[in-house]
Design a protein around this motif. Structure first.
Motif, PDB file in Angstrom:
ATOM      1  N   GLY A 239      42.084  50.540  42.916  1.00 29.68           N
ATOM      2  CA  GLY A 239      41.820  49.104  42.885  1.00 29.68           C
ATOM      3  C   GLY A 239      40.477  48.832  43.532  1.00 29.68           C
ATOM      4  O   GLY A 239      39.976  49.610  44.350  1.00 29.68           O
ATOM      5  N   ALA A 240      39.870  47.723  43.183  1.00 27.40           N
ATOM      6  CA  ALA A 240      38.564  47.368  43.746  1.00 27.40           C
ATOM      7  C   ALA A 240      38.654  47.258  45.267  1.00 27.40           C
ATOM      8  O   ALA A 240      39.674  46.809  45.809  1.00 27.40           O
ATOM      9  CB  ALA A 240      38.096  46.054  43.146  1.00 27.40           C
ATOM     10  N   LYS A 241      37.604  47.633  45.941  1.00 27.67           N
ATOM     11  CA  LYS A 241      37.576  47.555  47.401  1.00 27.67           C
ATOM     12  C   LYS A 241      37.887  46.131  47.861  1.00 27.67           C
ATOM     13  O   LYS A 241      38.604  45.929  48.840  1.00 27.67           O
ATOM     14  CB  LYS A 241      36.198  47.993  47.908  1.00 27.67           C
ATOM     15  N   TYR A 242      37.362  45.151  47.142  1.00 21.05           N
ATOM     16  CA  TYR A 242      37.591  43.746  47.493  1.00 21.05           C
ATOM     17  C   TYR A 242      39.080  43.414  47.474  1.00 21.05           C
ATOM     18  O   TYR A 242      39.596  42.796  48.405  1.00 21.05           O
ATOM     19  CB  TYR A 242      36.840  42.826  46.521  1.00 21.05           C
ATOM     20  N   THR A 243      39.784  43.840  46.432  1.00 20.07           N
ATOM     21  CA  THR A 243      41.198  43.474  46.325  1.00 20.07           C
ATOM     22  C   THR A 243      42.104  44.337  47.197  1.00 20.07           C
ATOM     23  O   THR A 243      43.186  43.889  47.581  1.00 20.07           O
ATOM     24  CB  THR A 243      41.688  43.539  44.857  1.00 20.07           C
ATOM     25  N   ARG A 244      41.688  45.543  47.525  1.00 16.70           N
ATOM     26  CA  ARG A 244      42.530  46.412  48.373  1.00 16.70           C
ATOM     27  C   ARG A 244      42.817  45.748  49.706  1.00 16.70           C
ATOM     28  O   ARG A 244      43.880  45.934  50.280  1.00 16.70           O
ATOM     29  CB  ARG A 244      41.858  47.765  48.598  1.00 16.70           C
ATOM     30  N   ALA A 245      41.873  44.974  50.209  1.00 15.79           N
ATOM     31  CA  ALA A 245      42.045  44.308  51.500  1.00 15.79           C
ATOM     32  C   ALA A 245      42.733  42.952  51.364  1.00 15.79           C
ATOM     33  O   ALA A 245      42.970  42.280  52.365  1.00 15.79           O
ATOM     34  CB  ALA A 245      40.685  44.121  52.166  1.00 15.79           C
ATOM     35  N   ARG A 246      43.070  42.554  50.126  1.00 14.03           N
ATOM     36  CA  ARG A 246      43.620  41.216  49.890  1.00 14.03           C
ATOM     37  C   ARG A 246      44.867  41.266  49.006  1.00 14.03           C
ATOM     38  O   ARG A 246      45.091  40.399  48.180  1.00 14.03           O
ATOM     39  CB  ARG A 246      42.548  40.342  49.239  1.00 14.03           C
TER      40      ARG A 246
END
Length: 81
Positions: free
Chosen positions: A35-42
């Motif tokens: 998954g995109a780095k942005y979405t992994r944290a969200r």
């Protein structure tokens, strides 16, 4: 087919991307290191908008257009479905 998609993240932010397999990609955003780095944290993310295109070039151009929009315009886009 290529798809342009928008997912809503757990922090209420929006992420736009392209893929050939929506189910796989949303699952990756929610469960996988792919998954995109942005979405992994969200996580978790929810698919809120999709558009189908015949080729990657058209999908990429539309993705760019959507990414340039302010959040308010993206929300209106999602409501017009």
């Amino acid at each position: 087919m290529w798809y342009v998609y928008i997912v809503r993240c757990s922090d209420d932010s929006l992420y736009t991307g392209i893929t050939t397999d929506l189910d796989r990609r949303v699952k990756e955003h929610n469960e996988s290191p792919k998954g995109a780095k942005y979405t992994r944290a969200r996580r978790p993310v929810v698919l809120v908008h999709q558009e189908a295109y015949d080729n990657k070039s058209l999908a990429s151009k539309r993705e760019y257009q959507i990414k340039q929009l302010p959040k308010s315009s993206k929300l209106r886009l999602m409501l017009n479905e």
